[in-house]
Design a protein around this motif. Structure first.
Motif, PDB file in Angstrom:
ATOM      1  N   PHE A 280      23.931  -3.934  13.436  1.00 11.33           N
ATOM      2  CA  PHE A 280      24.788  -4.968  14.798  1.00 11.33           C
ATOM      3  C   PHE A 280      24.723  -3.916  16.006  1.00 11.33           C
ATOM      4  N   LEU A 281      24.855  -3.416  15.354  1.00  9.04           N
ATOM      5  CA  LEU A 281      25.339  -1.433  16.851  1.00  9.04           C
ATOM      6  C   LEU A 281      24.296  -1.424  17.409  1.00  9.04           C
ATOM      7  N   LEU A 282      22.937  -0.853  16.398  1.00 10.76           N
ATOM      8  CA  LEU A 282      21.912  -0.755  17.366  1.00 10.76           C
ATOM      9  C   LEU A 282      21.212  -2.074  17.883  1.00 10.76           C
ATOM     10  N   ALA A 283      20.675  -2.658  17.627  1.00  8.17           N
ATOM     11  CA  ALA A 283      20.809  -3.920  18.453  1.00  8.17           C
ATOM     12  C   ALA A 283      21.643  -4.644  19.682  1.00  8.17           C
ATOM     13  N   GLN A 284      22.141  -4.187  20.451  1.00 11.35           N
ATOM     14  CA  GLN A 284      23.240  -3.894  21.157  1.00 11.35           C
ATOM     15  C   GLN A 284      22.891  -2.431  21.716  1.00 11.35           C
ATOM     16  N   PHE A 285      22.674  -1.762  21.033  1.00 16.39           N
ATOM     17  CA  PHE A 285      22.182  -0.128  22.242  1.00 16.39           C
ATOM     18  C   PHE A 285      21.114  -0.400  23.134  1.00 16.39           C
ATOM     19  N   PHE A 286      20.449  -1.451  23.023  1.00 19.32           N
ATOM     20  CA  PHE A 286      18.881  -1.462  23.380  1.00 19.32           C
ATOM     21  C   PHE A 286      19.132  -1.981  25.153  1.00 19.32           C
ATOM     22  N   THR A 288      23.361  -2.582  25.755  1.00 23.91           N
ATOM     23  CA  THR A 288      23.951  -2.289  26.706  1.00 23.91           C
ATOM     24  C   THR A 288      23.436  -0.817  26.922  1.00 23.91           C
ATOM     25  N   ALA A 289      22.875   0.425  26.536  1.00 26.73           N
ATOM     26  CA  ALA A 289      23.173   1.556  26.950  1.00 26.73           C
ATOM     27  C   ALA A 289      20.873   1.591  27.748  1.00 26.73           C
ATOM     28  N   THR A 347      19.778   9.253  21.884  1.00 27.36           N
ATOM     29  CA  THR A 347      20.328   9.525  23.451  1.00 27.36           C
ATOM     30  C   THR A 347      20.390   8.223  23.560  1.00 27.36           C
ATOM     31  N   PRO A 348      21.077   8.441  24.990  1.00 26.02           N
ATOM     32  CA  PRO A 348      20.835   7.164  26.022  1.00 26.02           C
ATOM     33  C   PRO A 348      19.939   6.934  27.099  1.00 26.02           C
ATOM     34  N   ASP A 349      18.767   7.434  27.012  1.00 27.35           N
ATOM     35  CA  ASP A 349      17.736   7.348  27.590  1.00 27.35           C
ATOM     36  C   ASP A 349      16.246   8.127  26.571  1.00 27.35           C
ATOM     37  N   ILE A 350      16.674   7.458  24.581  1.00 25.78           N
ATOM     38  CA  ILE A 350      15.616   8.443  24.281  1.00 25.78           C
ATOM     39  C   ILE A 350      14.397   7.730  24.574  1.00 25.78           C
ATOM     40  N   PRO A 421      26.914   3.838  29.183  1.00 22.26           N
ATOM     41  CA  PRO A 421      25.777   4.071  28.344  1.00 22.26           C
ATOM     42  C   PRO A 421      25.642   6.114  27.425  1.00 22.26           C
ATOM     43  N   GLN A 422      26.045   6.413  27.896  1.00 25.89           N
ATOM     44  CA  GLN A 422      26.057   7.977  27.439  1.00 25.89           C
ATOM     45  C   GLN A 422      27.647   7.852  26.338  1.00 25.89           C
ATOM     46  N   ALA A 423      28.760   7.163  27.043  1.00 21.82           N
ATOM     47  CA  ALA A 423      29.598   6.436  25.923  1.00 21.82           C
ATOM     48  C   ALA A 423      29.448   5.520  24.886  1.00 21.82           C
TER      49      ALA A 423
END
Length: 475
Positions: A280-286, A288-289, A347-350, A421-423
């Motif tokens: 749920f969170l990783l799908a949003q990572f791409f 949002t971050a 990290t945000p830019d991984i 992105p960092q938050a």
């Protein structure tokens, strides 16, 4: 005839499971478009997901019981009909309120379909040959998980959000007559319907599930959340007390005396908690971050979710040969290690390439649990009790998923936010560590499952009991 029945049962139940599994996730990537089109508030937008979850989680156990009493094929086909009509209603919804109502009905239909796919499949295959069928069943479920975010993103970008619901309609229209003509009707052991049990279980699960889904917005210590969850626990306690005394229980409590059933239930709870909250969170990572589109984000989750589809049939075959315990323990260990790896490097830019290996690890780990867990549960009960066992284990899994999303979202909110992105990454990392810890606890539960010989002996005893009862029935 038996071979033909097995093939048709596998096809029909797998497609039905794919449809309802896909719909559980496909709406997540369409939420921004739905918000714009229907002018929805953030709270009402959340209920387009929560309404489905409530209907689904609350009615899994009662739906399985109704299938046992009224006919599994009949209730399965009815569930398909409800799901199909609700999908059309969701596609046509002119307001957010109408969409929420349609999604709730969709969840009710899905609750009637999901546990009965496992019950119908278990009846079509003998105990020693279920592995491959359950592996395919698990792979299709994994495919639904894999394609949910991807299909949602593709449909929203290419057509309109309405089509994420329209896609279900032709599938349902084809499946319903096939189910009625190609599946064999069967019923459970109880001659009467356990109405008090149905009411207590449904109300108790409603209280707990409602409390969990509202905890993220209101806080775990709010009066609404605590009241709902305490009330739900009290009602479930009354349900257990009633089931212990009624002569024909909806869910025999003796199931939980079986180490295989209880430990596998713990495995399912831990896995769905850790995995679904993390996805749920990783799908949003791409999005949002890293500022990817919904389609691009969905494509990047495929190494995780797509691996499940490939490995699951193999896990099903091996569960017949070596038992469920080593596969489930290895699967949960792989998932715990993958989440810990992701938490350590995110990290945000991984670079995306750095995520592929832990994604594949997590997907393979999921696949090693799905079919072996189903096999362990079904081997621990008699064939005619498969509906009751399936309803219980599916309910436990769904509660685990709902709890995982809510708890990990709370952990995320405590350590991060959507402000930058960092938050977001800070919150994600904290949640991944918690998810990894829960999956590690699941490894311990998996090691408590009896070994292959004990599982095979239990299946043999249950098979002998089924044959003895069949021979005792006058022709």
């Amino acid at each position: 005839m038996t071979r033909s029945r097995q093939i048709w049962t596998s096809i029909i139940t797998s497609i039905a499971l794919f449809m309802v599994t896909l719909d559980n996730l496909v709406v997540t990537t369409a939420l921004p478009s739905i918000r714009t089109d229907l002018d929805a508030s953030l709270a009402s937008l959340g209920w387009t997901v929560n309404a489905y979850t409530l209907g689904f989680a609350v009615l899994l156990l009662p739906a399985a019981a109704l299938g046992d009493r009224l006919g599994r094929r009949r209730v399965f086909a009815f569930g398909l009909g409800v799901f199909t009509l609700a999908s059309a209603a969701a596609a046509l919804a002119p307001t957010t309120e109408a969409l929420i109502a349609a999604r709730a009905v969709q969840g009710i239909g899905a609750a009637a379909v999901t546990p009965l796919t496992l019950t119908l499949l278990s009846e079509a295959f003998p105990a020693g040959k279920r592995g491959l069928a359950l592996g395919i069943w698990s792979g299709v479920s994994g495919l639904g998980v894999a394609l949910g975010p991807l299909a949602g993103g593709a449909v929203v970008e290419g057509i309109t959000w309405h089509w994420i619901f329209w896609l279900n309609v032709p599938i349902g229209i084809v499946l319903i007559p096939l189910a009625l003509t190609r599946l064999t009707e069967s019923r459970g052991p109880n001659r009467t319907l356990d109405l008090p049990g149905l009411g207590l279980a449904g109300a108790g699960l409603l209280g707990i599930t409602f409390g969990i889904v509202r905890a993220e917005a209101l806080g775990w210590t709010s009066a609404t959340v605590l009241g709902a969850m305490i009330g739900g626990l009290v009602l479930l306690g009354a349900f257990v007390a009633w089931e212990l005394r009624t002569p024909e229980p909806m869910l025999p409590m003796r199931f939980f005396k079986s180490r295989a059933f209880s430990a596998t239930s713990g495995v399912s709870l831990a896995m769905f908690f850790g995995v679904f909250g993390s996805i749920f969170l990783l799908a949003q990572f791409f999005q949002t971050a890293q500022d990817y589109s919904p389609l691009e984000a969905g494509l990047r989750t495929l190494p995780w979710t797509g691996t499940t589809m490939i490995v699951a049939p193999l896990a099903g075959i091996f569960s017949d040969r070596i038992g469920s315990r080593p596969l489930m323990a290895a699967g949960l260990a792989l998932q715990a290690g993958a989440l810990a790896w992701l938490a350590a490097i995110s990290t945000p830019d991984i670079a995306y390439g750095a995520l592929v290996v832990p994604f594949v690890m997590a997907g393979a780990g999921m696949a090693l649990v799905f079919a072996p867990a189903a096999n362990a549960v079904l081997s621990s009960v008699r064939t005619q009790e498969a509906g009751q066992a399936s309803g219980a284990t599916n309910t436990i899994r769904e509660i685990g998923g709902v709890l995982g999303v809510s708890v990990l979202s709370t952990v995320f909110a405590g350590a991060g936010s959507y402000a930058s992105p960092q938050a977001f990454t800070d919150g994600l990392v904290a949640a991944l560590w918690v998810g990894s810890a829960v999956l590690a606890v699941g490894v311990v539960a998996a090691l408590l499952v009896p070994g292959h010989r004990s599982q095979a002996a239990s299946a043999a005893r249950n098979g002998e009991a089924d044959r003895a009862e069949a021979e005792a029935v006058p022709a």
